[in-house]
Motif scaffolding. Structure first.
Motif, short mmCIF file in Angstrom:
data_model
loop_
_atom_site.label_atom_id
_atom_site.label_comp_id
_atom_site.label_asym_id
_atom_site.label_seq_id
_atom_site.Cartn_x
_atom_site.Cartn_y
_atom_site.Cartn_z
N GLN A 56 28.10 -0.27 -2.57
CA GLN A 56 28.71 -1.31 -3.40
C GLN A 56 29.39 -0.75 -4.64
N VAL A 57 29.28 0.55 -4.87
CA VAL A 57 29.85 1.15 -6.08
C VAL A 57 31.35 1.39 -5.88
N HIS A 58 32.13 0.74 -6.71
CA HIS A 58 33.58 0.97 -6.68
C HIS A 58 33.95 2.15 -7.57
N ARG A 59 33.32 2.21 -8.74
CA ARG A 59 33.60 3.29 -9.68
C ARG A 59 32.40 3.43 -10.60
N ALA A 60 32.06 4.66 -10.97
CA ALA A 60 30.95 4.90 -11.90
C ALA A 60 31.24 6.16 -12.70
N LYS A 61 30.93 6.11 -13.99
CA LYS A 61 31.15 7.29 -14.81
C LYS A 61 30.22 7.27 -16.01
N ARG A 62 30.00 8.44 -16.56
CA ARG A 62 29.19 8.56 -17.77
C ARG A 62 30.00 8.09 -18.97
N VAL A 63 29.33 7.45 -19.92
CA VAL A 63 29.98 7.01 -21.15
C VAL A 63 29.23 7.58 -22.33
N PRO A 64 29.88 7.70 -23.47
CA PRO A 64 29.20 8.29 -24.63
C PRO A 64 27.97 7.48 -25.02
N PRO A 65 26.90 8.15 -25.44
CA PRO A 65 25.72 7.42 -25.91
C PRO A 65 26.03 6.67 -27.19
N THR A 66 25.18 5.69 -27.48
CA THR A 66 25.38 4.94 -28.71
C THR A 66 25.24 5.86 -29.92
N ARG A 67 24.39 6.85 -29.78
CA ARG A 67 24.24 7.82 -30.87
C ARG A 67 23.79 9.14 -30.26
N ARG A 68 24.69 10.10 -30.21
CA ARG A 68 24.36 11.41 -29.63
C ARG A 68 23.55 12.22 -30.65
N PRO A 69 22.42 12.83 -30.22
CA PRO A 69 21.67 13.64 -31.17
C PRO A 69 22.46 14.86 -31.60
N THR A 70 22.33 15.23 -32.84
CA THR A 70 23.01 16.42 -33.33
C THR A 70 22.35 17.66 -32.76
N ALA A 71 23.07 18.78 -32.84
CA ALA A 71 22.51 20.05 -32.39
C ALA A 71 21.22 20.37 -33.16
N ALA A 72 21.22 20.07 -34.45
CA ALA A 72 20.03 20.34 -35.26
C ALA A 72 18.85 19.50 -34.78
N ALA A 73 19.11 18.25 -34.37
CA ALA A 73 18.03 17.39 -33.88
C ALA A 73 17.46 17.91 -32.57
N VAL A 74 18.32 18.41 -31.70
CA VAL A 74 17.84 18.98 -30.43
C VAL A 74 17.01 20.23 -30.70
N VAL A 75 17.48 21.08 -31.60
CA VAL A 75 16.73 22.30 -31.92
C VAL A 75 15.37 21.94 -32.50
N ALA A 76 15.32 20.99 -33.42
CA ALA A 76 14.05 20.61 -34.05
C ALA A 76 13.07 20.07 -33.02
N LEU A 77 13.55 19.25 -32.10
CA LEU A 77 12.66 18.69 -31.09
C LEU A 77 12.20 19.76 -30.11
N GLU A 78 13.09 20.67 -29.72
CA GLU A 78 12.68 21.75 -28.83
C GLU A 78 11.65 22.66 -29.50
N ARG A 79 11.78 22.89 -30.79
CA ARG A 79 10.78 23.69 -31.51
C ARG A 79 9.44 22.96 -31.54
N ALA A 80 9.47 21.66 -31.79
CA ALA A 80 8.23 20.89 -31.80
C ALA A 80 7.58 20.90 -30.43
N ALA A 81 8.39 20.80 -29.36
CA ALA A 81 7.86 20.84 -28.01
C ALA A 81 7.25 22.20 -27.69
N ASP A 82 7.86 23.26 -28.19
CA ASP A 82 7.29 24.60 -27.99
C ASP A 82 5.94 24.73 -28.69
N GLU A 83 5.84 24.19 -29.91
CA GLU A 83 4.55 24.21 -30.62
C GLU A 83 3.49 23.44 -29.85
N ALA A 84 3.90 22.39 -29.16
CA ALA A 84 2.95 21.54 -28.44
C ALA A 84 2.51 22.14 -27.12
#
Length: 346
Positions: A56-84
């Motif tokens: 039933q899919v005629h067309r599908a594509k990714r769209v920008p998120p409402t708020r993309r995390p910054t590179a700094a936010a990704v790094v901070a979360l990955e560091r927290a996950a490593d600590e965990a």
């Protein structure tokens, strides 16, 4: 058309919903892609889950998120996950982390390529391969996306394999629909020292068809029964695994009992300078599933995390685990970013 890499991201789907006077009728749907198979795709929309047959899919594509995390936010979360999830054998390659834990779990046995490795990218990958060869292990690299896309391109050129995508999901505390969060024990409550709290639960669909009286107990160390369930899920527990599981300063192990029998477990850590509650090893034994036990365990751990100052929770889940993704979505989790575990060719 969509690919597996799009799972966990916002997409728009134009689907055929009927025919009028020989012309197709279309309807658009916007939401987070939580599952993609050969036969259908599933979205988490503002109105709930929507499953759309591929036919039933005629067309599908990714769209920008409402708020993309910054590179700094990704790094901070990955560091927290490593600590965990701390690997006992660790080294650094500039800012990159090298981790080994006797092969137990991909997260604890892979390089984390965030920051500057202090050398050109090809030389950095060469150094990772040498380090893991010295450990007697295959070289693995976890690539947070899109942050580590250049690393991924280098690994593609070298023929590195890729595991299924993993969603790194986050939610603000307290969690949406967390089970009886007001009764979750604090570190100074009796539960923290071993006295359980009773909870009456319905199944995840919210009906009263099936009820379970579950006792959720939070402890600072895991019981042998807890470890046995974890070993069953992860294929054993070498000595390094016990380090990974316990070597965090702020930690609780959730024991979910029904009629005195341990049937559900979970692990919570607070890392990232006290901001992040990390949820891991949420497991319910098969005979006890679909009775709300996972939500009880998560609710207890979320209550503890909030009581010690955590403001957000995170977890990591394979995108193909549709049941878990759906549960976490009901609790308010959304995808922050994704990662791929890459393995060097033999």
């Amino acid at each position: 058309m969509l690919r597996q890499q799009d799972v966990g991201h916002r997409i728009v789907v134009r689907r055929i919903v009927g025919i009028r006077e020989g012309r197709p009728l279309f309807s658009d749907a916007l939401g987070e892609l939580v599952e993609l198979s050969e036969t259908h795709l599933t979205l988490a929309t503002a109105q709930g889950r929507l499953q759309v047959p591929v036919a039933q899919v005629h067309r599908a594509k990714r769209v920008p998120p409402t708020r993309r995390p910054t590179a700094a936010a990704v790094v901070a979360l990955e560091r927290a996950a490593d600590e965990a999830w701390p690997a006992p054998t660790r080294d650094r390659l500039g800012d990159w982390l090298l981790r080994s834990a006797e092969g137990w779990t991909g997260r604890a046995n892979s390089a984390l390529p965030i920051g500057d490795p202090d050398r050109p990218l090809p030389a950095a990958v060469d150094a990772v391969e040498r380090w893991y060869a010295d450990q007697g292990q295959p070289a693995k690299i976890n690539t947070p996306l899109p942050l580590a896309a250049p690393v991924g391109a280098e690994l593609d050129a070298r023929g590195w394999a890729s595991n299924p995508p993993v969603l790194v999901q986050t939610a603000r505390l307290p969690l949406t629909a967390a089970t009886d969060a007001s009764r979750t024990p604090t570190p100074d409550s009796p539960t923290a020292s071993g006295v359980p709290v009773e909870r009456a639960l319905t199944d995840p669909a919210g009906t009263a068809a099936e009820r379970a009286a579950v006792t959720v107990e939070l402890t600072g160390t895991p019981s042998e029964a807890w470890l046995a369930i974890a070993a069953g899920r992860k294929g054993g527990l070498p000595d390094a695994a016990r380090h990974v599981l316990t070597a965090v300063e702020q930690i609780r192990f959730a024991h979910g009992h029904v009629d005195g029998t341990l049937v559900a477990i979970g692990r919570g850590t607070v890392t990232g300078q006290g901001r992040w509650l990390g949820l891991s090893l949420i497991e319910v034994l098969p005979p006890a599933r679909r009775q709300g036990l996972a939500r009880a365990v998560i609710g207890a751990l979320a209550g503890w995390g909030g009581s010690v100052g955590a403001t957000h929770a995170f977890l990591q889940v394979e995108q193909r685990n549709a049941g878990a993704v759906a549960l976490y979505q009901r609790l308010g989790f959304v995808t922050h970013h994704t990662y791929l575990t890459r393995t060097a060719p033999h």
